[in-house]
Design a protein around this motif. Structure first.
Motif, PDB file in Angstrom:
ATOM      1  N   THR A  43     -38.341 -30.291  -0.903  1.00 20.37           N
ATOM      2  CA  THR A  43     -39.286 -29.917   0.265  1.00 20.37           C
ATOM      3  C   THR A  43     -39.319 -28.479   0.244  1.00 20.37           C
ATOM      4  O   THR A  43     -40.255 -27.865   1.215  1.00 20.37           O
ATOM      5  CB  THR A  43     -38.218 -30.301   1.287  1.00 20.37           C
ATOM      6  N   GLY A  44     -38.869 -27.749  -0.657  1.00 18.47           N
ATOM      7  CA  GLY A  44     -39.002 -26.168  -0.528  1.00 18.47           C
ATOM      8  C   GLY A  44     -38.493 -25.486   0.555  1.00 18.47           C
ATOM      9  O   GLY A  44     -38.739 -24.510   0.728  1.00 18.47           O
ATOM     10  N   LEU A  45     -37.215 -25.926   0.702  1.00 17.29           N
ATOM     11  CA  LEU A  45     -36.364 -25.563   1.820  1.00 17.29           C
ATOM     12  C   LEU A  45     -35.821 -24.011   1.641  1.00 17.29           C
ATOM     13  O   LEU A  45     -34.872 -24.048   0.721  1.00 17.29           O
ATOM     14  CB  LEU A  45     -35.193 -26.532   2.386  1.00 17.29           C
ATOM     15  N   GLN A  46     -36.188 -23.077   2.121  1.00 16.06           N
ATOM     16  CA  GLN A  46     -35.927 -21.571   1.762  1.00 16.06           C
ATOM     17  C   GLN A  46     -35.847 -21.306   0.330  1.00 16.06           C
ATOM     18  O   GLN A  46     -34.896 -20.606  -0.040  1.00 16.06           O
ATOM     19  CB  GLN A  46     -34.616 -21.485   2.570  1.00 16.06           C
ATOM     20  N   GLY A  47     -36.655 -21.811  -0.499  1.00 12.17           N
ATOM     21  CA  GLY A  47     -36.566 -21.495  -1.794  1.00 12.17           C
ATOM     22  C   GLY A  47     -35.520 -22.057  -2.645  1.00 12.17           C
ATOM     23  O   GLY A  47     -34.964 -21.527  -3.589  1.00 12.17           O
ATOM     24  N   LEU A  48     -34.768 -23.238  -1.951  1.00 17.98           N
ATOM     25  CA  LEU A  48     -33.569 -23.970  -2.662  1.00 17.98           C
ATOM     26  C   LEU A  48     -33.892 -24.235  -3.976  1.00 17.98           C
ATOM     27  O   LEU A  48     -34.733 -24.976  -4.230  1.00 17.98           O
ATOM     28  CB  LEU A  48     -33.070 -24.961  -1.798  1.00 17.98           C
ATOM     29  N   PRO A  49     -33.130 -23.797  -5.029  1.00 17.09           N
ATOM     30  CA  PRO A  49     -33.426 -24.236  -6.251  1.00 17.09           C
ATOM     31  C   PRO A  49     -32.739 -25.704  -6.645  1.00 17.09           C
ATOM     32  O   PRO A  49     -31.715 -25.992  -5.868  1.00 17.09           O
ATOM     33  CB  PRO A  49     -32.502 -23.173  -7.143  1.00 17.09           C
ATOM     34  N   GLY A  50     -33.362 -26.657  -7.555  1.00 17.83           N
ATOM     35  CA  GLY A  50     -33.097 -27.668  -7.767  1.00 17.83           C
ATOM     36  C   GLY A  50     -31.967 -27.748  -8.767  1.00 17.83           C
ATOM     37  O   GLY A  50     -31.581 -27.092  -9.483  1.00 17.83           O
ATOM     38  N   PRO A  51     -31.371 -29.220  -8.916  1.00 19.05           N
ATOM     39  CA  PRO A  51     -30.336 -29.353  -9.907  1.00 19.05           C
ATOM     40  C   PRO A  51     -30.689 -28.830 -11.543  1.00 19.05           C
ATOM     41  O   PRO A  51     -30.075 -28.246 -12.062  1.00 19.05           O
ATOM     42  CB  PRO A  51     -29.940 -30.868  -9.873  1.00 19.05           C
ATOM     43  N   ALA A  52     -32.056 -29.239 -11.586  1.00 23.53           N
ATOM     44  CA  ALA A  52     -32.414 -28.988 -13.303  1.00 23.53           C
ATOM     45  C   ALA A  52     -32.526 -27.350 -13.294  1.00 23.53           C
ATOM     46  O   ALA A  52     -32.338 -26.832 -14.323  1.00 23.53           O
ATOM     47  CB  ALA A  52     -33.918 -29.513 -13.348  1.00 23.53           C
ATOM     48  N   GLU A  53     -33.279 -26.524 -12.053  1.00 21.94           N
ATOM     49  CA  GLU A  53     -33.116 -25.307 -12.388  1.00 21.94           C
ATOM     50  C   GLU A  53     -31.930 -24.619 -12.525  1.00 21.94           C
ATOM     51  O   GLU A  53     -31.698 -23.580 -13.365  1.00 21.94           O
ATOM     52  CB  GLU A  53     -33.978 -24.557 -10.947  1.00 21.94           C
ATOM     53  N   VAL A  54     -30.909 -25.102 -11.748  1.00 21.23           N
ATOM     54  CA  VAL A  54     -29.475 -24.679 -11.754  1.00 21.23           C
ATOM     55  C   VAL A  54     -28.827 -25.005 -13.162  1.00 21.23           C
ATOM     56  O   VAL A  54     -28.245 -23.704 -13.737  1.00 21.23           O
ATOM     57  CB  VAL A  54     -28.622 -24.882 -10.549  1.00 21.23           C
TER      58      VAL A  54
END
Length: 265
Positions: A43-54
């Motif tokens: 959803t793009g919430l506050q630039g929250l990174p996703g599991p794949a990016e982490v």
């Protein structure tokens, strides 16, 4: 030759079934958490990174050795502070629980320092101990000690008086009663206190590594904060959580083995 008949197959042991069910629920909870995290990140919430990016960032930190060095540094500090805190808390708790005079002398200090967060002592630790490893370990030690000492004390106080009286009737002296009655009866309290102390030690780590650290998971997260590097912060958080969970499970295993005599649900 008569055929050999075998009885009905034994049902799986209840303990094994409970373990399998628990593991299945744990995996389901992890999968649900990852799915919810991915949805929030999408959803793009506050630039929250996703599991794949982490996961990609974790791979980079592992490849250049940064994550391993930081993990070892933090583990060294936590284990040292936790071990010192526990080894000190158990005898102090036993003294307070067994000897009323020791309780009257020590309990006011224990209760006084329990009301002061260990993090509030960081400025004092820096002034008195410098900016090396000693103040970092001291703050972690204090968090583990204060969490464990009350549990050890309560374990001694809650020993069934009937057991102590029965041992005295059978001719046991104070030393035998303490070793064969008090310590086994207090063991569950001590182990629960150790688990709480371990959580306090990890909870204090990030703040302890504010003291002029050059490596460590808390230090890396604080550096990442300056550059708004959210994936690195998540890598640090997840690493601390996984290490803390693994160590807690080891303590739970030790608790089950050392307190097999207890009835469990």
């Amino acid at each position: 030759m008569a055929a050999v008949t075998t009885g009905p197959a034994r049902p799986a042991r209840p303990a094994a079934r409970r373990l399998a069910r628990t593991l299945a629920l744990n995996l389901a909870a992890v999968a649900a958490g990852l799915a919810g995290w991915a949805l929030l990140a999408g959803t793009g919430l506050q630039g929250l990174p996703g599991p794949a990016e982490v996961a990609g960032r974790a791979g980079e930190l592992l490849a250049d050795g940064t994550l391993l060095d930081d993990t070892l540094a933090s583990l060294r500090r936590v284990l040292t502070g936790f071990a010192l805190g526990t080894l000190t808390a158990v005898p102090v708790g036993f003294l307070m629980g067994w000897y009323p005079t020791a309780r009257a002398l020590l309990e006011p200090y224990v209760q006084f320092f329990r009301t002061i967060p260990p993090l509030a002592l960081i400025p004092l630790a820096i002034v008195l101990m410098g900016i090396g490893e000693v103040p970092k370990v001291f703050v972690i030690f204090l968090a583990a000690f204060l969490s464990s000492v009350v549990a050890a004390f309560q374990g001694v106080v809650d020993v069934d008086v009937t057991l102590v009286d029965a041992a005295r009737v059978l001719g046991a002296g104070d030393r035998a009663i303490f070793l064969r009655v008090v310590i086994p009866a207090a063991a569950p309290f001590i182990l629960v206190g150790m688990r709480i102390g371990l959580g306090s030690a990890w909870g204090t780590l990030v703040a302890a590594e504010l003291i002029a650290a050059q490596e460590g998971l808390g230090f890396r997260m604080q550096q990442a904060q300056l550059y708004y590097d959210l994936p690195t912060i998540f890598v640090g958080l997840i690493t601390i959580g996984v290490l803390g969970l693994a160590m807690d499970r080891l303590l739970q295993l030790a608790e089950r083995r050392l307190t097999r005599w207890q009835e469990r649900r």
